[in-house]
Design an enzyme around this catalytic site. Structure first.
Site, PDB file in Angstrom:
ATOM      1  N   LYS A  85       1.050  -1.105   0.048  1.00  0.00           N
ATOM      2  CA  LYS A  85       0.017   0.016   0.108  1.00  0.00           C
ATOM      3  C   LYS A  85       0.867   1.251   0.118  1.00  0.00           C
ATOM      4  O   LYS A  85       1.924   1.624   0.883  1.00  0.00           O
ATOM      5  CB  LYS A  85      -0.698  -0.130   1.358  1.00  0.00           C
ATOM      6  CG  LYS A  85      -2.362   0.719   0.972  1.00  0.00           C
ATOM      7  CD  LYS A  85      -3.042   0.067   2.259  1.00  0.00           C
ATOM      8  CE  LYS A  85      -4.566   0.997   2.214  1.00  0.00           C
ATOM      9  NZ  LYS A  85      -5.117   0.672   3.610  1.00  0.00           N
TER      10      LYS A  85
HETATM   11  O1  G3P Z   1      -7.644   1.522   5.226  1.00  0.00           O
HETATM   12  C1  G3P Z   1      -7.892   2.851   5.144  1.00  0.00           C
HETATM   13  C2  G3P Z   1      -9.254   3.462   5.501  1.00  0.00           C
HETATM   14  O2  G3P Z   1     -10.286   2.403   5.293  1.00  0.00           O
HETATM   15  C3  G3P Z   1      -9.299   4.275   6.937  1.00  0.00           C
HETATM   16  O3  G3P Z   1     -10.776   4.778   7.396  1.00  0.00           O
HETATM   17  O4  G3P Z   1     -12.177   5.382   8.972  1.00  0.00           O
HETATM   18  O5  G3P Z   1     -10.000   5.928   9.337  1.00  0.00           O
HETATM   19  O6  G3P Z   1     -11.166   7.006   7.540  1.00  0.00           O
HETATM   20  P1  G3P Z   1     -10.891   5.810   8.246  1.00  0.00           P
END
Ligand code: G3P
Length: 217
Positions: A85
């Site tokens: 990633k």
């Molecule tokens: O993995 C990246 C993403 O899904 C993060 O989510 O909830 O931290 O915006 P969030």
């Protein structure tokens, strides 16, 4: 639409994997830090649980293409299912372009516009990760981003797969599926919300009562 789980917590990953609904895992530096464990140890354990694409992100402090590539090659060596990633930056695109020619699979993350997704795909990204919840957080419609990327990839015959990320609730999941998104990566909490329904619980209780009234046990 397929499901990945968005967590570095191995207990949650085991439970979701046993349910038979996930076919991959995504992690990020914040999720790894939350577990307080060494990156390689956690990632190795995850690869032993799920037989599918596992995204492991380069360190949050790695910025230059040369450094991203060096780290990516190490991550790729951990297991054949590893996906590296990489944040969507100029250096990230440069690294992605070279890594894809080496056969290393990548997931370009922190995508917030359709054109970032298009550039990532053209650089050779295996997956692109648009963050819908974080756009909603700033009063922009995250689902519009998913819709635009799905359309652009379709009309341009782009093979990179779209992973809807930053998924915060069941409605996000429903709408991404209707839009034809390839994958949604979802936290364990949202998986549980998707499974449960009050009428399912009520129905089970009613069946139980009716059965017990007649058969006693
Ligand atoms: O993995 C990246 C993403 O899904 C993060 O989510 O909830 O931290 O915006 P969030």
């Amino acid at each position: 639409m397929r499901f990945f789980i968005d967590t570095a917590n191995v207990d949650e990953i085991r439970i979701a994997n046993d349910l038979g609904i996930i076919c991959g895992v995504t992690t990020n530096p914040s999720l790894i830090a939350k577990e307080g464990r060494n990156f390689e140890d956690v990632i190795k354990e995850i690869t032993s649980i799920v037989d599918g694409p596992i995204s492991g992100e380069v360190k949050a402090t790695t910025e230059l293409a040369e450094d991203i590539m060096e780290e990516a090659r190490e991550i790729a060596k951990i297991h054949p299912n590893m996906i590296v990633k990489i944040p969507m930056t100029e250096e990230g695109l440069k690294a992605t372009s070279i890594l894809s020619k080496e056969g290393i699979k990548t997931n370009l993350t922190l995508i917030f516009t359709p054109t970032q997704a298009l550039l990532a795909a053209r650089a050779g990204a295996t997956y692109v990760s648009p963050f819908l919840g974080r756009l909603d957080d700033i009063s922009q419609d995250g689902l519009n981003l998913i819709a635009d990327i799905v359309e652009i990839f379709k009309v341009n015959n782009i093979e990179s797969e779209i992973i809807a990320a930053s998924v915060r609730n069941p409605i996000h999941v429903l709408e991404c599926a209707k839009l034809g998104c390839d994958i949604a990566t979802i936290p364990y909490k949202v998986i549980r919300q998707l499974i449960q329904h009050p009428l399912t619980d009520k129905g089970i209780e009613l069946f139980k009562q009716d059965y017990l009234k007649v058969f006693g046990k």
